[in-house]
Design a protein around this motif. Structure first.
Motif, short mmCIF file in Angstrom:
data_model
loop_
_atom_site.label_atom_id
_atom_site.label_comp_id
_atom_site.label_asym_id
_atom_site.label_seq_id
_atom_site.Cartn_x
_atom_site.Cartn_y
_atom_site.Cartn_z
N MET A 1 5.72 -0.37 -6.51
CA MET A 1 5.04 -0.81 -5.37
C MET A 1 4.07 -1.81 -5.89
N ARG A 2 3.76 -2.82 -5.04
CA ARG A 2 3.02 -4.05 -5.50
C ARG A 2 2.16 -3.91 -4.28
N ILE A 3 0.78 -3.91 -4.20
CA ILE A 3 -0.13 -3.74 -3.37
C ILE A 3 -1.09 -5.00 -3.10
N VAL A 4 -1.49 -5.52 -2.00
CA VAL A 4 -2.35 -6.80 -1.85
C VAL A 4 -3.41 -6.06 -0.85
N SER A 5 -4.51 -5.98 -1.31
CA SER A 5 -5.49 -5.53 -0.40
C SER A 5 -6.47 -6.65 0.27
N TYR A 15 -7.94 2.37 -5.30
CA TYR A 15 -8.21 2.96 -6.64
C TYR A 15 -8.66 4.38 -6.59
N ALA A 16 -9.21 4.94 -5.42
CA ALA A 16 -9.57 6.23 -5.42
C ALA A 16 -8.19 7.28 -5.36
N LEU A 17 -7.23 6.45 -5.06
CA LEU A 17 -5.77 7.17 -5.04
C LEU A 17 -5.16 7.04 -6.45
N GLY A 18 -5.75 6.20 -7.31
CA GLY A 18 -5.10 6.02 -8.67
C GLY A 18 -4.06 5.08 -8.60
N LEU A 19 -4.33 4.15 -7.80
CA LEU A 19 -3.12 2.88 -7.55
C LEU A 19 -3.70 1.70 -8.08
N GLY A 20 -4.59 1.65 -8.87
CA GLY A 20 -5.37 0.38 -9.57
C GLY A 20 -4.17 -0.38 -10.16
N GLU A 21 -3.08 0.15 -10.84
CA GLU A 21 -2.13 -0.63 -11.34
C GLU A 21 -1.29 -1.33 -10.60
N GLN A 83 4.29 -11.25 -4.12
CA GLN A 83 5.40 -10.57 -3.76
C GLN A 83 5.04 -9.45 -3.50
N PRO A 84 3.89 -8.99 -2.72
CA PRO A 84 3.47 -7.57 -2.36
C PRO A 84 4.72 -6.80 -1.38
N ASP A 85 4.84 -5.70 -1.68
CA ASP A 85 5.30 -4.48 -1.09
C ASP A 85 4.58 -4.08 0.33
N LEU A 86 3.34 -4.01 -0.22
CA LEU A 86 2.29 -3.51 0.99
C LEU A 86 1.21 -4.38 1.11
N GLU A 133 0.39 7.73 2.03
CA GLU A 133 1.65 8.05 2.46
C GLU A 133 2.52 6.61 2.17
N ALA A 134 1.77 5.70 2.48
CA ALA A 134 2.54 4.26 2.54
C ALA A 134 2.91 3.93 1.29
N ALA A 135 2.13 4.39 0.01
CA ALA A 135 2.33 3.95 -1.33
C ALA A 135 3.23 4.94 -2.15
N GLY A 136 3.53 6.14 -1.54
CA GLY A 136 4.09 7.14 -1.91
C GLY A 136 3.35 8.25 -2.79
#
Length: 308
Positions: A1-5, A15-21, A83-86, A133-136
């Motif tokens: 999962m590649r995220i752009v905020s 980051y609070a969800l542990g998705l920093g990487e 190339q973000p997924d989300l 949920e969107a990030a699994g």
């Protein structure tokens, strides 16, 4: 999962969800946690608001909004490279962050675009779960929200039986704006009553006489995007207005400047820190005094705005 905020609150949620990487790109305003500053920026602002007085910022923003011009520019080429997924964005406030339209214009096809448009604390917590949920990572989302709700419940329980103070929060000083959306709810949970706005309503420009007539016991300065130092620098704007000395908050030394950018303006997890800070401002007999990095009481003797 590649995220752009595309907005700071969404970055904080990730980051609070542990998705920093998984965060591969952020907006130019994403500064928390510090690790977010190391990510590539996909947006830029057309002017530097740090170098301008509040009245000039308001003038420029108002003219751009009326002219239907985007307040932020999206680097479409960099977006494609990442190339973000989300993609996380918002549609609540065209002044606060990149619009959904600007994001869609910069994307050709492919990534999912999730718009976070909460106007209340419950909505913010729901957005945390939506991102999870969107990030699994739905289970992690539920755990984070449970922890945040527990802290809010603790503040509410502590303040429930205390006398409710009249509180006026200003989201901008020149010209004055009240503080809407989730701020009245934050004040209520902390044991106060917001006298300039109601929960869920948009912030709006107000007349100074409305502040004077409201007779708040506590005046909280929280200009969007500012920290305490910047707000105190502009306190003289309010001190020169008619009726300033007659406001109970001024007479009793209960004028506070808070770090709006971190704890009040962004619809993310640190709003809970903001509620805890407000509780300390309103009811120091029960709650801990907020750290000076979060809230500063203005020293009003002889017009001084030094820290107290």
């Amino acid at each position: 999962m590649r995220i752009v905020s595309m907005l700071p609150s969404a970055t904080e949620i990730a980051y609070a969800l542990g998705l920093g990487e998984q965060v591969v790109g952020v907006s130019h305003e994403c500064d928390y946690p510090p690790a977010a500053r190391t990510k590539p920026s996909v947006t830029r602002a057309p002017f530097d608001h740090h170098a301008l007085p509040s009245a000039e910022i308001d003038k420029i923003v108002s003219e751009m909004v009326m002219g239907q011009r985007e307040l932020y520019h999206v680097d479409a080429e960099r977006m494609r490279e990442l190339q973000p997924d989300l993609v996380l964005t918002q549609g609540l406030c065209e002044v606060c962050a990149v619009s959904v339209k600007a994001v869609n214009d910069a994307l050709s096809a492919g990534p999912r675009v999730l718009s976070l448009d909460a106007g209340s604390l419950d909505g913010v917590l729901a957005d945390v779960e939506r991102v999870a949920e969107a990030a699994g990572v739905a289970e992690q989302g539920r755990e984070v929200v449970a922890g945040l709700r527990a802290r809010l419940d603790e503040v509410q329980a502590g303040a429930q039986a205390l006398p409710r103070k009249r509180v006026a929060c200003l989201e901008w000083l020149d010209p004055p704006y009240n503080a809407g959306h989730w701020v009245p709810e934050m004040v209520e949970l902390a044991g106060g009553t917001e006298v300039l706005s109601r929960r869920g309503e948009y912030s709006r420009r107000i007349e100074w006489r409305e502040v004077v007539e409201a007779q708040p016991d506590v005046l909280v300065l929280m200009p969007c995007g500012f920290g305490p130092e910047r707000s105190l620098e502009e306190l003289s704007i309010l001190q020169e207005k008619p009726g300033w000395d007659g406001i109970p908050a001024v007479r009793n030394g209960e004028v506070w400047a808070v770090h709006a950018n971190s704890y009040f303006s962004r619809p993310g997890p640190r709003l809970v820190d903001g509620v805890e800070a407000l509780a300390g401002i309103l009811h120091l007999e029960i709650f801990s005094r907020p750290d000076v990095m979060v809230a500063v009481r203005a020293a009003l003797a002889q017009g001084s705005t030094a820290r107290a």
